[in-house]
Scaffold this motif. Structure first.
Motif, PDB file in Angstrom:
ATOM      1  N   ARG A 159      -5.383   5.363 -14.931  1.00 38.38           N
ATOM      2  CA  ARG A 159      -5.260   6.694 -14.948  1.00 38.38           C
ATOM      3  C   ARG A 159      -6.110   7.409 -13.758  1.00 38.38           C
ATOM      4  O   ARG A 159      -5.912   8.633 -13.772  1.00 38.38           O
ATOM      5  N   GLY A 160      -6.636   6.558 -13.130  1.00 41.41           N
ATOM      6  CA  GLY A 160      -7.450   7.236 -11.692  1.00 41.41           C
ATOM      7  C   GLY A 160      -8.485   8.203 -12.152  1.00 41.41           C
ATOM      8  O   GLY A 160      -8.825   8.968 -11.308  1.00 41.41           O
ATOM      9  N   MET A 161      -8.912   8.222 -13.270  1.00 45.21           N
ATOM     10  CA  MET A 161     -10.053   9.265 -13.613  1.00 45.21           C
ATOM     11  C   MET A 161     -11.309   8.918 -12.747  1.00 45.21           C
ATOM     12  O   MET A 161     -11.718   7.580 -12.585  1.00 45.21           O
ATOM     13  N   PRO A 162     -12.186   9.935 -12.568  1.00 44.76           N
ATOM     14  CA  PRO A 162     -13.501   9.419 -11.941  1.00 44.76           C
ATOM     15  C   PRO A 162     -14.345   8.552 -12.575  1.00 44.76           C
ATOM     16  O   PRO A 162     -14.812   8.567 -13.609  1.00 44.76           O
ATOM     17  N   VAL A 163     -15.015   7.678 -11.483  1.00 48.48           N
ATOM     18  CA  VAL A 163     -15.975   6.648 -11.798  1.00 48.48           C
ATOM     19  C   VAL A 163     -17.033   6.742 -10.860  1.00 48.48           C
ATOM     20  O   VAL A 163     -16.754   6.594  -9.636  1.00 48.48           O
ATOM     21  N   ALA A 164     -18.351   6.811 -11.181  1.00 48.10           N
ATOM     22  CA  ALA A 164     -19.336   6.893 -10.078  1.00 48.10           C
ATOM     23  C   ALA A 164     -20.211   5.755 -10.535  1.00 48.10           C
ATOM     24  O   ALA A 164     -20.605   5.410 -11.815  1.00 48.10           O
ATOM     25  N   LEU A 165     -20.875   5.034  -9.801  1.00 49.97           N
ATOM     26  CA  LEU A 165     -21.931   3.873  -9.766  1.00 49.97           C
ATOM     27  C   LEU A 165     -22.815   3.582  -8.818  1.00 49.97           C
ATOM     28  O   LEU A 165     -22.480   3.864  -7.469  1.00 49.97           O
ATOM     29  N   ASP A 166     -24.087   3.515  -9.265  1.00 49.67           N
ATOM     30  CA  ASP A 166     -25.246   3.040  -8.276  1.00 49.67           C
ATOM     31  C   ASP A 166     -26.087   1.962  -8.836  1.00 49.67           C
ATOM     32  O   ASP A 166     -25.329   1.226  -9.988  1.00 49.67           O
ATOM     33  N   SER A 167     -27.135   1.527  -8.411  1.00 48.85           N
ATOM     34  CA  SER A 167     -27.853   0.616  -8.999  1.00 48.85           C
ATOM     35  C   SER A 167     -28.452   0.768 -10.368  1.00 48.85           C
ATOM     36  O   SER A 167     -28.826  -0.114 -10.963  1.00 48.85           O
ATOM     37  N   ARG A 168     -28.370   2.073 -10.802  1.00 51.55           N
ATOM     38  CA  ARG A 168     -28.951   2.373 -12.328  1.00 51.55           C
ATOM     39  C   ARG A 168     -28.037   2.733 -13.417  1.00 51.55           C
ATOM     40  O   ARG A 168     -28.290   2.453 -14.534  1.00 51.55           O
ATOM     41  N   ARG A 169     -26.942   3.378 -13.121  1.00 56.45           N
ATOM     42  CA  ARG A 169     -25.931   3.774 -13.904  1.00 56.45           C
ATOM     43  C   ARG A 169     -24.822   3.947 -13.463  1.00 56.45           C
ATOM     44  O   ARG A 169     -24.254   3.945 -12.188  1.00 56.45           O
ATOM     45  N   ALA A 170     -23.639   3.935 -14.498  1.00 54.02           N
ATOM     46  CA  ALA A 170     -22.170   3.937 -14.209  1.00 54.02           C
ATOM     47  C   ALA A 170     -21.807   5.275 -15.030  1.00 54.02           C
ATOM     48  O   ALA A 170     -22.203   5.455 -16.310  1.00 54.02           O
ATOM     49  N   VAL A 171     -21.013   6.153 -14.250  1.00 53.25           N
ATOM     50  CA  VAL A 171     -20.634   7.385 -15.027  1.00 53.25           C
ATOM     51  C   VAL A 171     -19.234   7.438 -15.018  1.00 53.25           C
ATOM     52  O   VAL A 171     -18.447   7.231 -14.114  1.00 53.25           O
ATOM     53  N   PHE A 172     -18.444   7.595 -16.146  1.00 58.97           N
ATOM     54  CA  PHE A 172     -17.029   7.458 -16.755  1.00 58.97           C
ATOM     55  C   PHE A 172     -16.781   8.713 -17.077  1.00 58.97           C
ATOM     56  O   PHE A 172     -17.192   9.373 -17.861  1.00 58.97           O
ATOM     57  N   VAL A 173     -15.617   9.421 -16.234  1.00 58.45           N
ATOM     58  CA  VAL A 173     -15.311  10.809 -16.594  1.00 58.45           C
ATOM     59  C   VAL A 173     -13.922  10.795 -17.630  1.00 58.45           C
ATOM     60  O   VAL A 173     -12.978  10.099 -16.911  1.00 58.45           O
ATOM     61  N   HIS A 174     -13.862  11.432 -18.739  1.00 57.98           N
ATOM     62  CA  HIS A 174     -12.458  11.383 -19.313  1.00 57.98           C
ATOM     63  C   HIS A 174     -12.096  12.920 -19.519  1.00 57.98           C
ATOM     64  O   HIS A 174     -12.812  13.911 -19.844  1.00 57.98           O
ATOM     65  N   ALA A 175     -10.900  13.095 -18.697  1.00 59.01           N
ATOM     66  CA  ALA A 175     -10.399  14.584 -18.393  1.00 59.01           C
ATOM     67  C   ALA A 175      -9.425  14.744 -19.557  1.00 59.01           C
ATOM     68  O   ALA A 175      -8.451  13.946 -19.636  1.00 59.01           O
ATOM     69  N   ASP A 176      -9.555  15.697 -20.566  1.00 57.94           N
ATOM     70  CA  ASP A 176      -8.638  15.953 -21.312  1.00 57.94           C
ATOM     71  C   ASP A 176      -7.878  17.158 -20.965  1.00 57.94           C
ATOM     72  O   ASP A 176      -8.450  18.454 -20.951  1.00 57.94           O
ATOM     73  N   PRO A 177      -6.632  17.080 -20.681  1.00 58.33           N
ATOM     74  CA  PRO A 177      -5.783  18.419 -20.270  1.00 58.33           C
ATOM     75  C   PRO A 177      -5.119  19.287 -21.499  1.00 58.33           C
ATOM     76  O   PRO A 177      -4.696  20.229 -21.143  1.00 58.33           O
ATOM     77  N   GLY A 178      -5.449  18.931 -22.747  1.00 60.08           N
ATOM     78  CA  GLY A 178      -5.295  19.771 -23.985  1.00 60.08           C
ATOM     79  C   GLY A 178      -4.320  19.198 -24.630  1.00 60.08           C
ATOM     80  O   GLY A 178      -4.121  19.581 -25.695  1.00 60.08           O
ATOM     81  N   TYR A 179      -3.525  18.173 -24.220  1.00 61.13           N
ATOM     82  CA  TYR A 179      -2.444  17.427 -25.004  1.00 61.13           C
ATOM     83  C   TYR A 179      -3.151  16.297 -26.081  1.00 61.13           C
ATOM     84  O   TYR A 179      -2.436  16.032 -26.916  1.00 61.13           O
ATOM     85  N   ASP A 180      -4.233  15.889 -25.416  1.00 58.29           N
ATOM     86  CA  ASP A 180      -4.932  14.892 -26.105  1.00 58.29           C
ATOM     87  C   ASP A 180      -5.306  14.992 -27.460  1.00 58.29           C
ATOM     88  O   ASP A 180      -5.674  16.280 -27.816  1.00 58.29           O
ATOM     89  N   THR A 181      -5.604  13.976 -28.123  1.00 56.65           N
ATOM     90  CA  THR A 181      -6.106  13.850 -29.550  1.00 56.65           C
ATOM     91  C   THR A 181      -7.516  13.035 -29.489  1.00 56.65           C
ATOM     92  O   THR A 181      -7.615  12.465 -28.555  1.00 56.65           O
ATOM     93  N   SER A 182      -8.043  12.995 -30.798  1.00 55.07           N
ATOM     94  CA  SER A 182      -9.159  11.852 -30.766  1.00 55.07           C
ATOM     95  C   SER A 182      -8.739  10.524 -30.717  1.00 55.07           C
ATOM     96  O   SER A 182      -9.493   9.654 -29.952  1.00 55.07           O
TER      97      SER A 182
END
Length: 311
Positions: A159-182
């Motif tokens: 899905r190509g959503m953003p991911v950031a990574l360094d030596s301490r943490r990893a950040v994963f982004v979930h973008a909800d365009p409004g169609y999504d559900t739980s």
């Protein structure tokens, strides 16, 4: 200078791009391939009229094309040469496929340009390479196999959503365009769960970000991500450096042996029962190194630039 671009933006100078405009086209190309005039206006600190003229100039030079998606003007970086110069010609993001997909890309990009200092991994190859450098096998990464006449193509982080990574943490982004559900948010977690477990076993913090342009999906993300967060502060066993990575490799070796791929290992461990005992031992070690919960932290972020988008 935006660190995660690693100077790649300079490869676009032959296209007549300079300064912030150079950075912008590089960012937009690597992070979804689409943007809005409002995003560009905020980035440059320029009036909407100047941005309109700039987009028209880029369109005349066939670097960008502007399309209307459900009443929203969307600029798309369309020049193949741009992607080739950035070393990202294989990015399958040049075409607008659906409203849902384009809004997800715009939301993801909006979060990136709001947080340009994070160590983003913009391309599939960079994501895979960064996690493999930590000793994480590709089998733990989210993947989709595309079937075709030429055989199956494996796309990691499809899905190509953003991911950031360094030596301490990893950040994963979930973008909800409004169609999504739980269900969509839980499916995203399930595709990433094994990767998150491996990162946390190695001592990295895993953080999830829910991004949306409306209140309802934002509230939903806040509730669900909050339920995933580790609230257990009980001390865990301290393992020597490298123990977790070695245990993961050993577990994979034993699993392959059990599947019949390594008779020598089966014999070494005393047969199938010995393999099973060894596998249980490794899994217990990994479990002891893993904190409770699914993630270590979360946040939610509402896009003001896309708040008026109707989908």
């Amino acid at each position: 200078m935006i660190a995660h671009l690693k100077g790649r933006e300079r490869a676009l100078e032959p296209f007549g791009l300079t300064g912030r405009r150079l950075e912008w086209i590089a960012l937009a190309s690597l992070h979804g391939g689409v943007f809005t005039r409002a995003q560009l206006s905020d980035w440059l600190g320029a009036s909407r009229f100047k941005v309109l003229r700039l987009v028209q100039t880029w369109a005349e030079r066939r670097l960008v094309t502007e399309e209307t998606v459900r009443g929203l003007k969307v600029c798309r970086v369309c020049a193949r040469g741009i992607y080739r110069a950035l070393g990202a010609e294989d990015i399958r993001r040049r075409r607008i496929t659906s409203t849902e997909v384009v809004v997800r890309r715009l939301l993801s990009f909006d979060y990136v340009i709001e947080h340009p200092g994070l160590p983003w991994l913009p391309t599939e190859s960079e994501k895979v390479g960064a996690f493999e450098a930590l000793g994480i096998d590709r089998s733990l990464l989210p993947v989709r196999v595309y079937r075709g006449a030429a055989g199956g193509a494996r796309r990691y982080f499809p899905r190509g959503m953003p991911v950031a990574l360094d030596s301490r943490r990893a950040v994963f982004v979930h973008a909800d365009p409004g169609y999504d559900t739980s269900t969509a948010l839980h499916s995203w977690r399930d595709r990433h769960r094994r990767l998150w477990e491996a990162l946390r076993e190695d001592g990295l913090s895993v953080e999830a970000v829910g991004v949306a342009c409306a209140r309802r999906p934002l509230d939903r993300a806040r509730t669900i991500l909050g339920n995933w967060t580790n609230a257990d502060t009980a001390p865990r066993p301290v393992h020597p450096p490298g123990t977790v990575a070695a245990a993961r490799r050993e577990a994979a070796r034993v699993e392959n042996a059990i599947r019949g791929m390594d008779d020598a290992t089966v014999e070494e461990l005393g047969g199938l029962n010995g393999c099973l005992r060894r596998l249980v031992e490794m899994r217990n070690l990994l479990r002891s190194a893993r904190p409770e919960g699914t993630i270590d932290g979360y946040s939610v972020w509402r896009s003001s630039r896309l708040s008026g988008v109707r989908i």
